[in-house]
Design an enzyme around this catalytic site. Structure first.
Site, PDB file in Angstrom:
ATOM      1  N   TYR A  11       0.825  -1.219   0.000  1.00  0.00           N
ATOM      2  CA  TYR A  11       0.000   0.000   0.000  1.00  0.00           C
ATOM      3  C   TYR A  11       0.862   1.274   0.000  1.00  0.00           C
ATOM      4  CZ  TYR A  11      -3.297   3.427   2.026  1.00  0.00           C
ATOM      5  OH  TYR A  11      -4.053   4.535   2.307  1.00  0.00           O
ATOM      6  N   ILE A  12       1.649   1.460   1.042  1.00  0.00           N
ATOM      7  CA  ILE A  12       2.404   2.717   1.139  1.00  0.00           C
ATOM      8  C   ILE A  12       3.595   2.689   0.183  1.00  0.00           C
ATOM      9  CG2 ILE A  12       3.602   4.284   2.717  1.00  0.00           C
ATOM     10  CD1 ILE A  12       1.836   3.031   4.976  1.00  0.00           C
ATOM     11  N   PHE A  72      10.011  -0.708   2.953  1.00  0.00           N
ATOM     12  CA  PHE A  72       8.611  -0.860   3.383  1.00  0.00           C
ATOM     13  C   PHE A  72       8.262  -2.312   3.688  1.00  0.00           C
ATOM     14  CE2 PHE A  72       8.821   2.845   0.664  1.00  0.00           C
ATOM     15  CZ  PHE A  72       8.089   3.789   1.345  1.00  0.00           C
ATOM     16  N   ALA A  73       9.046  -3.254   3.157  1.00  0.00           N
ATOM     17  CA  ALA A  73       8.679  -4.665   3.291  1.00  0.00           C
ATOM     18  C   ALA A  73       8.666  -5.063   4.766  1.00  0.00           C
ATOM     19  CB  ALA A  73       9.678  -5.531   2.531  1.00  0.00           C
ATOM     20  N   ASN A  91      10.739 -11.591  10.157  1.00  0.00           N
ATOM     21  CA  ASN A  91      10.550 -10.763   8.957  1.00  0.00           C
ATOM     22  C   ASN A  91      11.029  -9.324   9.176  1.00  0.00           C
ATOM     23  OD1 ASN A  91       9.808 -10.240   6.312  1.00  0.00           O
ATOM     24  ND2 ASN A  91       7.685  -9.779   6.822  1.00  0.00           N
ATOM     25  N   TYR A 140       4.631  -5.955  16.795  1.00  0.00           N
ATOM     26  CA  TYR A 140       4.756  -5.107  15.609  1.00  0.00           C
ATOM     27  C   TYR A 140       5.562  -3.852  15.944  1.00  0.00           C
ATOM     28  CZ  TYR A 140       3.520  -1.719  12.051  1.00  0.00           C
ATOM     29  OH  TYR A 140       3.592  -0.743  11.083  1.00  0.00           O
ATOM     30  N   ASN A 169      -2.008   7.070  11.162  1.00  0.00           N
ATOM     31  CA  ASN A 169      -2.894   6.166  10.414  1.00  0.00           C
ATOM     32  C   ASN A 169      -2.922   6.512   8.925  1.00  0.00           C
ATOM     33  OD1 ASN A 169      -3.656   5.816  13.267  1.00  0.00           O
ATOM     34  ND2 ASN A 169      -5.198   4.464  12.399  1.00  0.00           N
ATOM     35  N   HIS A 188      -8.446  -2.403   8.529  1.00  0.00           N
ATOM     36  CA  HIS A 188      -8.376  -0.969   8.815  1.00  0.00           C
ATOM     37  C   HIS A 188      -9.736  -0.289   8.689  1.00  0.00           C
ATOM     38  CE1 HIS A 188      -4.127  -1.929   7.823  1.00  0.00           C
ATOM     39  NE2 HIS A 188      -3.992  -1.291   8.968  1.00  0.00           N
ATOM     40  N   PHE A 207     -15.380  -0.722  17.333  1.00  0.00           N
ATOM     41  CA  PHE A 207     -14.703  -1.434  18.420  1.00  0.00           C
ATOM     42  C   PHE A 207     -14.565  -0.546  19.653  1.00  0.00           C
ATOM     43  CE2 PHE A 207     -12.379  -3.954  14.917  1.00  0.00           C
ATOM     44  CZ  PHE A 207     -13.397  -4.898  14.871  1.00  0.00           C
TER      45      PHE A 207
HETATM   46  N1  UDP Z   1     -11.847   0.204  14.174  1.00  0.00           N
HETATM   47  C1  UDP Z   1     -13.183  -0.101  14.330  1.00  0.00           C
HETATM   48  N2  UDP Z   1     -13.741  -1.056  13.528  1.00  0.00           N
HETATM   49  C2  UDP Z   1     -13.028  -1.718  12.571  1.00  0.00           C
HETATM   50  C3  UDP Z   1     -11.659  -1.395  12.390  1.00  0.00           C
HETATM   51  C4  UDP Z   1     -11.100  -0.421  13.219  1.00  0.00           C
HETATM   52  O1  UDP Z   1     -13.874   0.468  15.186  1.00  0.00           O
HETATM   53  O2  UDP Z   1     -13.589  -2.585  11.910  1.00  0.00           O
HETATM   54  C5  UDP Z   1     -11.228   1.227  15.027  1.00  0.00           C
HETATM   55  C6  UDP Z   1     -10.047   0.726  15.809  1.00  0.00           C
HETATM   56  O3  UDP Z   1     -10.452   0.197  17.040  1.00  0.00           O
HETATM   57  C7  UDP Z   1      -9.210   1.998  15.966  1.00  0.00           C
HETATM   58  C8  UDP Z   1      -9.532   2.797  14.718  1.00  0.00           C
HETATM   59  O4  UDP Z   1     -10.736   2.241  14.186  1.00  0.00           O
HETATM   60  O5  UDP Z   1      -9.651   2.740  17.072  1.00  0.00           O
HETATM   61  C9  UDP Z   1      -8.457   2.717  13.654  1.00  0.00           C
HETATM   62  O6  UDP Z   1      -8.143   1.350  13.450  1.00  0.00           O
HETATM   63  P1  UDP Z   1      -7.225   0.856  12.282  1.00  0.00           P
HETATM   64  O7  UDP Z   1      -7.157  -0.651  12.357  1.00  0.00           O
HETATM   65  O8  UDP Z   1      -7.675   1.458  11.007  1.00  0.00           O
HETATM   66  O9  UDP Z   1      -5.800   1.488  12.589  1.00  0.00           O
HETATM   67  P2  UDP Z   1      -4.855   1.408  13.902  1.00  0.00           P
HETATM   68  O10 UDP Z   1      -5.173   2.621  14.711  1.00  0.00           O
HETATM   69  O11 UDP Z   1      -5.135   0.120  14.593  1.00  0.00           O
HETATM   70  O12 UDP Z   1      -3.488   1.462  13.312  1.00  0.00           O
END
Ligand code: UDP
Length: 331
Positions: A11-12, A72-73, A91, A140, A169, A188, A207
């Protein structure tokens, strides 16, 4: 300059490769295509291979007379990293060291590294500047921090010059419309929100609604992928002009909650998006917002897409024209 872009089919990496080519650099992409897409590099010189393959790395660095590497890999899913730390250390750290060794042995002077806000862990204060303590909460972030440490000491011992860019993000897609975000599985927020808008998934699960934020949902700092790409180019140009190694945060400095992202996506898509309120996802800090003044002040970086709506609009265009990601050609 001749630049090796590892992970350039991802992606990036693919967006950065394109920006480099537009700036008249010669790009060679190395990608093993476990996550990347050949269609994302269809106009570029592409070598399928792995960063664990030192002989291949040496051949590429010498054969293409490489002047800089952009790396980036990597494996980049937080949840997966908690389940599979061995894979992540192998990795991201072991293969990363193989690459760093090949780089210094070949005498390549510049290295630009794809790092992450996950190196900070739970923030003690927001916005998060580069001086915030690094205390990753998952493999990670820990593996990205480990390679940053190696880069620093390779700099001391072997003279490697590096820039490490800690992304918040990443979101959006190239406005030209033919490359974008396509992860399998997709985890994401923005791609999932837009897939829900397109009816490709039944709804978006939010979430957690009990975070200590104004609306109870997590707040993040979304940055357009092409603005990230621009920062890589600026960092490389600065080093080539004599600048010292640096670590930079990359974000817009504006926090948006999950509900604000959904509302903005509804405005962009022009339709309601079905959601379900769900439990918190493990390991999510409540608020992550970048302090990115350092790269603005030192390199003059300015985002072309500072606003969430503009970022989501580019992603919407990509998802609308590529509902199956790279698998289905544009109609
Ligand atoms: N999130 C969510 N539902 C989803 C995916 C993500 O509510 O299906 C929320 C997640 O809990 C976080 C925000 O969206 O607070 C961004 O999540 P993402 O996975 O995009 O990026 P991260 O912050 O984990 O790098």
């Amino acid at each position: 300059m001749n630049i090796l872009v590892t992970g350039g089919a991802g992606y990036i990496g693919s967006h950065t490769a394109r920006v480099l080519v537009n700036k008249k650099h010669r790009v060679v992409v190395l990608d093993n295509l476990t996550k990347g897409h050949q269609a994302a590099v269809k106009d570029l010189e592409f070598v399928r291979g792995d960063t664990s393959d030192k002989q291949l790395l040496k051949r590429l660095l010498a054969g293409y007379d490489i002047g800089a590497v952009m790396h980036f890999a990597a494996s980049s899913l937080v949840g997966e990293s908690v389940r599979l730390p061995s894979d992540y250390y192998r990795n991201n750290v072991v293969n990363g060291l193989t690459l760093l060794d090949a780089v210094v042995e070949a005498g390549v002077p510049y290295f630009v590294f794809s790092s992450t806000a996950a190196v900070y862990g739970e923030p003690m204060e927001v916005p998060i500047t580069e001086n915030h303590p690094a205390a990753p909460l998952n493999p990670y972030g820990a593996t990205k921090l480990a390679l940053e440490g190696a880069m620093r000491w390779y700099g001391e011992a072997y003279g490697l010059r590096y820039a490490s860019l800690r992304y918040f993000n990443a979101a959006g897609a190239d406005p030209a419309g033919d490359i974008g975000e396509d992860h399998e599985p997709e985890t994401h927020l923005i791609p999932l929100v837009l897939k829900a808008a397109l009816g490709l998934i039944p709804r978006l699960d939010v979430f957690g609604t009990d975070y200590p934020t104004p609306d109870g949902t997590c707040v993040r700092d979304y940055i357009h992928v092409n603005d990230l790409a621009d920062a890589h180019v600026l960092a490389l140009e600065a080093m080539a002009g004599g600048a010292a190694s640096q670590i930079y945060n990359l974000g817009n400095g504006n926090g948006y909650s999950v509900l604000e992202v959904i509302k903005t996506a509804e405005a962009v898509a022009g339709k309601p998006i079905p959601v379900k309120y769900a439990a918190r996802r493990a390991g999510d800090p409540a608020v992550l917002v970048a302090g990115a003044e350092k790269i603005k002040n030192e390199l003059g970086w300015r985002p072309s897409f500072p606003g969430l709506q503009d970022i989501i609009a580019t992603a919407w265009r990509w998802h609308g024209s590529h509902p199956g990601g790279y698998a289905i050609p544009e109609s």
